[in-house]
Write a protein that holds these residues in place. Structure first.
Motif, mmCIF file in Angstrom:
data_model
loop_
_atom_site.group_PDB
_atom_site.id
_atom_site.type_symbol
_atom_site.label_atom_id
_atom_site.label_comp_id
_atom_site.label_asym_id
_atom_site.label_seq_id
_atom_site.Cartn_x
_atom_site.Cartn_y
_atom_site.Cartn_z
ATOM 1 N N ALA A 101 0.854 -1.213 -0.039
ATOM 2 C CA ALA A 101 0.056 0.057 0.006
ATOM 3 C C ALA A 101 0.954 1.206 -0.139
ATOM 4 N N ILE A 102 1.985 1.202 0.686
ATOM 5 C CA ILE A 102 2.854 2.408 0.643
ATOM 6 C C ILE A 102 3.591 2.626 -0.683
ATOM 7 N N THR A 103 3.677 1.768 -1.401
ATOM 8 C CA THR A 103 4.323 1.560 -2.498
ATOM 9 C C THR A 103 3.986 2.963 -3.418
ATOM 10 N N PRO A 104 2.920 3.160 -3.870
ATOM 11 C CA PRO A 104 2.461 4.424 -4.605
ATOM 12 C C PRO A 104 2.470 5.662 -3.866
ATOM 13 N N SER A 105 2.511 5.481 -2.640
ATOM 14 C CA SER A 105 2.230 6.791 -1.717
ATOM 15 C C SER A 105 3.593 7.259 -0.982
ATOM 16 N N CYS A 106 4.602 6.328 -1.100
ATOM 17 C CA CYS A 106 5.770 6.731 -0.073
ATOM 18 C C CYS A 106 6.349 8.029 -0.311
ATOM 19 N N GLY A 107 6.282 8.531 -1.637
ATOM 20 C CA GLY A 107 6.717 9.776 -1.928
ATOM 21 C C GLY A 107 5.652 11.135 -2.023
ATOM 22 N N THR A 108 4.755 10.773 -1.361
ATOM 23 C CA THR A 108 3.628 11.661 -1.634
ATOM 24 C C THR A 108 2.890 11.927 -0.377
ATOM 25 N N VAL A 109 3.198 11.175 0.634
ATOM 26 C CA VAL A 109 2.433 11.284 2.023
ATOM 27 C C VAL A 109 3.640 11.475 3.010
ATOM 28 N N SER A 110 2.843 12.295 4.040
ATOM 29 C CA SER A 110 3.873 12.606 5.429
ATOM 30 C C SER A 110 3.806 11.074 6.257
ATOM 31 N N LEU A 111 4.843 11.219 7.152
ATOM 32 C CA LEU A 111 4.939 9.945 8.058
ATOM 33 C C LEU A 111 3.542 9.514 8.529
ATOM 34 N N LEU A 112 2.675 10.377 9.125
ATOM 35 C CA LEU A 112 1.334 10.203 9.581
ATOM 36 C C LEU A 112 0.568 9.556 8.647
ATOM 37 N N GLY A 113 0.526 10.080 7.329
ATOM 38 C CA GLY A 113 -0.173 9.251 6.033
ATOM 39 C C GLY A 113 0.211 7.943 5.983
ATOM 40 N N ALA A 114 1.790 7.764 5.934
ATOM 41 C CA ALA A 114 2.204 6.393 5.804
ATOM 42 C C ALA A 114 1.790 5.447 6.957
ATOM 43 N N LEU A 115 1.777 5.953 8.174
ATOM 44 C CA LEU A 115 0.966 5.118 9.193
ATOM 45 C C LEU A 115 -0.132 4.646 9.065
#
Length: 437
Positions: free
Chosen positions: A277-291
């Motif tokens: 799930a974090i693959t597409p979003s790892c460079g677009t969301v903050s740490l909170l978003g990643a969690l």
């Protein structure tokens, strides 16, 4: 020294060299992850499906795949040209951004390899190995290459016209492999004994080892997509770690509440779900978003893997439940959690971006999923008609290791309670003692 060579940044190049090796390692890691999840009679076949994908996809990528995916657009955002087929005109001094073009092409190749290998989990225990050898290169050209161009290629309609965001491969990797896995397992039909016989993983330590190698390689997958040793790479690296952790915890929480037992298989699967799930979003969301992204994937995917029993499709190793569902979650949540500090401009709904980002992400997900499913289903049907896609009932019952590769992974007498004197090696004692084998 040429002008192009002067623009190559040695730090960025060193990092991308390491990242490329990390991503390539993910395919042997996947082989172990999948190999531990199948029964003892098809372990080697499962390993071989991943390893042979390395060779098949590499040949196709170098011949024309890279040029079609990353060459100059020739069809309104749909596909690149063949000007660099066979890597023509590319030498050590050619540069892509701040790294050698040859390195960029190799890094992207490792993505194509593991995407094809991922599909094998959906058809474990019953696909013809010969048919797999034909399926992989054709699928890579018909599905992976066009979608990679749509998302990352120059002029690609998803990345540069729709402006949907995908940092490291939610669309080309996770959603194409998951949708294609669903199509292929529908073409093949369920395994013998599906929903009747227990088909438990035969080697959970192998599963955990494979998951660990995948997690390790995933740092190259995601942080390497920053294309340099930069702050964005560091943020993607941390987001990858965080999402894997919350994915693991989310899956275990569901298992504990639902089944009363947090399991090692659940821990491995939850970590992978969070990483997907974090693959597409790892460079677009903050740490909170990643969690949040990782936690959402761990919880939802832990339920999604059970859908196959309700809907009667035999996704052997849960490619659909983890990669398709996890990829959709991660790609859609970009529309909520994207932050300007990460993207350089685009923002999600929760940060003032409105509903438009969600709409763009949803359209990209829908088109890629439908395209991958339709093309793979048609390709599977064609191969099944021409050469047969499924192993014979006898091969499936005996096991693909012995019938296809003339090998076995284990001394079955050791795994069981000891083979009687004179016992035939072709009738493993463990299969008599332990029906799960």
């Amino acid at each position: 020294m040429t002008l192009a060579a002067a623009h190559i940044d040695t730090g960025d190049t060193a990092w991308l060299l390491a990242a490329t090796a990390l991503v390539l390692l993910m395919t042997p890691g996947l082989a172990l992850f999948y190999g531990g999840m199948v029964r003892t009679k098809s372990v080697l076949n499962m390993l071989m499906m991943s390893f042979v994908s390395i060779a098949l996809v590499t040949v196709v990528w170098l011949a024309c795949g890279y040029s079609l995916a990353f060459g100059d657009d020739v069809a309104d955002g749909l596909i690149g040209g063949l000007h660099q087929a066979g890597m023509a005109g590319l030498g050590p001094s050619d540069v892509h951004g701040t790294v050698p073009t040859l390195l960029f092409a190799t890094f992207q190749l490792t993505f194509a390899i593991i995407t094809a290998a991922l599909i094998s989990g959906a058809v474990a225990d019953r696909a013809k190995f010969g048919a797999w050898l034909v399926f992989v290169p054709v699928w890579a050209l018909l599905v992976y290459v066009p979608v990679a161009h749509w998302v990352w290629g120059p002029g690609g309609w998803i990345g540069q016209h729709l402006h949907a965001l995908d940092f490291a491969g939610g669309l080309p990797v996770e959603i194409t492999s998951g949708a294609s896995g669903l199509a292929l397992c529908l073409v093949l039909g369920p395994r013998l004994g599906f929903k009747k016989d227990a088909m438990r993983p035969h080697n959970l330590p192998m599963v955990m080892l494979g998951a660990g190698l995948l997690w390790f390689g995933w740092f190259g997958f995601n942080a390497g997509s920053a294309m340099g040793a930069t702050g964005l790479a560091a943020a993607a690296f941390l987001n990858t770690l965080a999402a894997g952790c919350t994915g693991l915890l989310g899956w275990l929480f569901v298992e504990h509440k639902r089944d009363g037992h947090p399991t090692t298989l659940g821990a491995a699967s939850g970590a992978v779900a969070g990483l997907v799930a974090i693959t597409p979003s790892c460079g677009t969301v903050s740490l909170l978003g990643a969690l949040v992204v990782g936690l959402a994937a761990g919880v939802v995917c832990s339920y999604a893997v059970g859908w196959k029993f309700r809907l009667n499709y035999d996704d052997s190793l849960d490619v659909v439940g983890v990669h398709l569902v996890g990829g959709i979650i991660g790609t859609l949540l970009i529309g909520l959690f994207a932050e300007k500090a990460m993207t350089g401009g685009a923002e999600g709904l929760l940060y003032g971006g409105g509903l438009a980002p969600i709409g763009r992400q949803l359209l990209a997900v829908a088109v890629v999923a439908v395209y991958a499913f339709a093309v793979t289903y048609g390709l599977g049907k064609l191969l099944d008609k021409v050469m047969g896609l499924r192993a014979s009932e006898e091969q499936e019952h005996t096991g693909l290791d012995l019938t296809v590769h003339a090998e076995t992974a284990y001394d079955h007498g050791v795994l069981g309670h000891g083979a009687p004197v004179g016992a035939s090696p072709f009738v493993p004692t463990a299969q008599k003692v332990n029906t799960q084998a």
